[in-house]
Design an enzyme around this catalytic site. Structure first.
Site, mmCIF file in Angstrom:
data_model
loop_
_atom_site.group_PDB
_atom_site.id
_atom_site.type_symbol
_atom_site.label_atom_id
_atom_site.label_comp_id
_atom_site.label_asym_id
_atom_site.label_seq_id
_atom_site.Cartn_x
_atom_site.Cartn_y
_atom_site.Cartn_z
ATOM 1 C CG ASP A 73 46.871 38.408 29.994
ATOM 2 O OD1 ASP A 73 47.396 37.419 29.457
ATOM 3 O OD2 ASP A 73 45.816 38.341 30.650
ATOM 4 C CE LYS A 91 45.919 34.880 30.657
ATOM 5 N NZ LYS A 91 44.740 35.690 30.986
ATOM 6 C CB THR A 98 45.229 43.892 36.054
ATOM 7 O OG1 THR A 98 44.185 42.924 36.245
ATOM 8 C CG2 THR A 98 44.870 44.818 34.917
ATOM 9 C CG ASP A 118 43.519 43.903 40.138
ATOM 10 O OD1 ASP A 118 44.379 44.330 39.347
ATOM 11 O OD2 ASP A 118 42.305 44.155 40.002
ATOM 12 C CB VAL A 119 42.230 40.400 37.135
ATOM 13 C CG1 VAL A 119 41.273 39.403 36.495
ATOM 14 C CG2 VAL A 119 41.429 41.525 37.785
ATOM 15 C CB CYS A 120 45.235 37.955 34.191
ATOM 16 S SG CYS A 120 43.663 38.055 33.287
#
Length: 228
Positions: free
Chosen positions: A31, A137, A166, A168-170
């Site tokens: 991303d 996605k 990021t 911590d997420v994706c």
């Protein structure tokens, strides 16, 4: 380009643990889009500081160059929705409205987080090259609702190195999904970004608990050195 077994120094164990050639591994760029990393993108419009996200562009570019030179496939993911928003759940639309930004509304880079808009594209510094794989996605994890796993297995990929935002997420979600599917993973710490430094530190630490439950952590310099 070389196709001999290699090893990247990492903690708590090297990557990959198997004797694999670069062609059996892949560098995954999560991303790294203008909506997340550009000064006029989605995240910046929310009032967040994008400096920690933009800071990983340089290290990611170095990782991409090293991977390509060694014959390691590079796979990109992009987060975004259909122009008609048919794939955006109602609860998520309500949530982002409460947060202060509406997916699909006009912004400086076109409609926010919509496929085909300028903000949806990878930042120019990291633009995919001919032959690179791009997976689009809607979920945080790149395996959910996509052909990501099929593409990797068709190419004989068995180990993944992660960069992007990021962390911590994706990035973290996709790494966990990869672990459950049998891929050995490594997180390239300085080639990933988070808005909150505490979340960045948490993401690195949580990968390494229980002897490396989700994989290992390395640096851009170590990745380059191993592939040189």
């Amino acid at each position: 380009m070389h196709d001999q077994p290699f090893s990247v120094g990492a903690q708590p164990y090297p990557w990959p643990l198997e004797a694999l050639e670069p062609s059996a591994c892949a560098l995954v760029v999560i991303d790294m889009q203008r909506d997340f990393c550009a000064a006029d993108g989605y995240v910046a419009q929310l009032g967040e500081d994008i400096a920690p996200l933009a800071a990983c562009i340089g290290p990611t570019a170095r990782c991409i160059s090293a991977a390509r030179a060694a014959g390691m496939p590079v796979v990109y993911t992009r987060q975004g929705y259909r122009p008609d928003l048919a794939d955006l759940p109602a609860w998520k639309r309500i949530k982002v409205e409460r947060y202060g930004s509406v997916i699909g509304q006009p912004g400086p880079l076109g409609r926010v987080l919509i496929r085909g808009e300028a903000g949806f594209e990878i930042v120019p510094e990291l633009a995919p090259a001919p032959g690179d794989i791009v997976v689009d996605k809607t979920a945080n994890g790149a395996f959910t609702g996509t052909d990501f796993d099929t593409v990797l297995r068709a190419a004989g990929i068995r180990a993944l190195a992660f960069t992007g935002v990021t962390i911590d997420v994706c990035v973290h979600t996709t790494m966990r999904e990869a672990n459950d599917r049998g891929y050995q993973s490594v997180l390239i710490s300085d080639a990933c970004g988070a808005i909150d430094p505490g979340l960045h530190a948490w993401a690195l630490k949580s990968v390494q608990v229980e002897g490396g439950v989700f994989g290992s952590v390395t640096s851009t310099a170590a990745f380059e050195e191993a592939l040189r």
